[in-house]
Design an enzyme around this catalytic site. Structure first.
Site, PDB file in Angstrom:
ATOM      1  N   GLY A 297       0.826  -1.192   0.000  1.00  0.00           N
ATOM      2  CA  GLY A 297       0.000   0.000   0.000  1.00  0.00           C
ATOM      3  C   GLY A 297       0.861   1.244   0.000  1.00  0.00           C
TER       4      GLY A 297
ATOM      5  N   GLN B 121       3.111   9.912   1.048  1.00  0.00           N
ATOM      6  CA  GLN B 121       4.411   9.235   1.106  1.00  0.00           C
ATOM      7  C   GLN B 121       5.301   9.558  -0.096  1.00  0.00           C
ATOM      8  OE1 GLN B 121       2.446   5.241   2.153  1.00  0.00           O
ATOM      9  NE2 GLN B 121       4.437   5.120   3.167  1.00  0.00           N
TER      10      GLN B 121
ATOM     11  N   CYS C 180       5.919  -0.206   7.187  1.00  0.00           N
ATOM     12  CA  CYS C 180       5.533   0.936   6.355  1.00  0.00           C
ATOM     13  C   CYS C 180       6.721   1.313   5.484  1.00  0.00           C
ATOM     14  CB  CYS C 180       5.147   2.107   7.266  1.00  0.00           C
ATOM     15  SG  CYS C 180       4.686   3.596   6.369  1.00  0.00           S
ATOM     16  N   LEU C 181       6.458   1.595   4.227  1.00  0.00           N
ATOM     17  CA  LEU C 181       7.556   1.962   3.315  1.00  0.00           C
ATOM     18  C   LEU C 181       8.264   3.238   3.776  1.00  0.00           C
ATOM     19  CD1 LEU C 181       5.951   1.121  -0.155  1.00  0.00           C
ATOM     20  CD2 LEU C 181       7.692  -0.189   1.091  1.00  0.00           C
TER      21      LEU C 181
ATOM     22  N   HIS D 174      -4.394   1.355   7.518  1.00  0.00           N
ATOM     23  CA  HIS D 174      -3.021   1.876   7.579  1.00  0.00           C
ATOM     24  C   HIS D 174      -2.852   3.045   6.599  1.00  0.00           C
ATOM     25  CE1 HIS D 174       1.526   1.197   7.778  1.00  0.00           C
ATOM     26  NE2 HIS D 174       1.382   2.032   6.766  1.00  0.00           N
ATOM     27  N   GLU D 175      -3.309   2.845   5.364  1.00  0.00           N
ATOM     28  CA  GLU D 175      -3.123   3.891   4.349  1.00  0.00           C
ATOM     29  C   GLU D 175      -4.014   5.098   4.615  1.00  0.00           C
ATOM     30  OE1 GLU D 175      -0.552   3.619   2.662  1.00  0.00           O
ATOM     31  OE2 GLU D 175      -0.275   1.483   3.055  1.00  0.00           O
TER      32      GLU D 175
ATOM     33  N   HIS E 219      -2.546   7.457   7.045  1.00  0.00           N
ATOM     34  CA  HIS E 219      -1.523   8.348   6.471  1.00  0.00           C
ATOM     35  C   HIS E 219      -2.122   9.673   6.029  1.00  0.00           C
ATOM     36  CE1 HIS E 219       2.293   6.242   6.304  1.00  0.00           C
ATOM     37  NE2 HIS E 219       1.757   5.149   5.771  1.00  0.00           N
TER      38      HIS E 219
HETATM   39 NI    NI Z   1       2.607   3.259   5.662  1.00  0.00          NI
END
Ligand code: NI
Length: 151
Positions: free
Chosen positions: A46, A51, A88-89, A130-131, A134
């Site tokens: 995701g 991000q 998380c990226l 999660h997304e 953000h």
């Molecule tokens: Ni994330």
């Protein structure tokens, strides 16, 4: 299409709130295409626009069942709870256990501005939560019950 740079916690943009998308145009489609390509290259499941430094309410998710694009997503219903490990990226190498609902119903728009409603369970529900977090500047570590070592 292009790979975009994924920002990490050191960049304060990650903590800012994203604004709703108002125009469903080529600029949005380019962003969506780039986000998907960037997510796949980074082997993530995701990615939120913030991000890649874009403060718009746009997320892409693919847990291995196909690409889902959500614009201006809102969780309108949730049930149950489960605890599982997330990463998380934007926080490379860090993992933590997070409690999430195990069912969510999300209202959003597709890339053409058509309203959509999507139900998700288990890992997909987790990925959506999660997304969507953000988009409010929230990262998984904020609500992690504990951080874990994953080697
Ligand atoms: Ni994330």
């Amino acid at each position: 299409m292009a790979i975009r740079n994924i920002i990490t916690e050191k960049n304060e943009t990650l903590r800012k709130k994203s604004r709703p998308v108002e125009e469903f145009n080529k600029k949005l489609w380019d962003l969506l295409d780039d986000m998907a390509q960037t997510m796949y290259k980074a082997e993530g499941v995701g990615l939120a626009a913030v991000q890649v430094g874009i403060l718009r309410q746009v997320i892409v998710v693919d847990i291995g069942e196909g690409l889902i694009e959500l614009i201006n997503p809102q969780i309108v219903e949730q049930k149950g709870e489960s605890v599982d490990t997330e990463g998380c990226l934007s926080c490379p190498g860090e993992y933590g256990k997070v409690k999430r609902p195990n069912y969510v119903k999300v209202k959003a728009f597709d890339r053409f501005g058509h309203p959509i409603e999507i139900e998700a369970r288990d890992f997909l529900a987790r990925a959506f939560c999660h997304e969507i977090d953000h988009l409010s500047g929230v990262i998984f570590k904020d609500s992690a019950i504990e951080m874990v070592d994953v080697k």
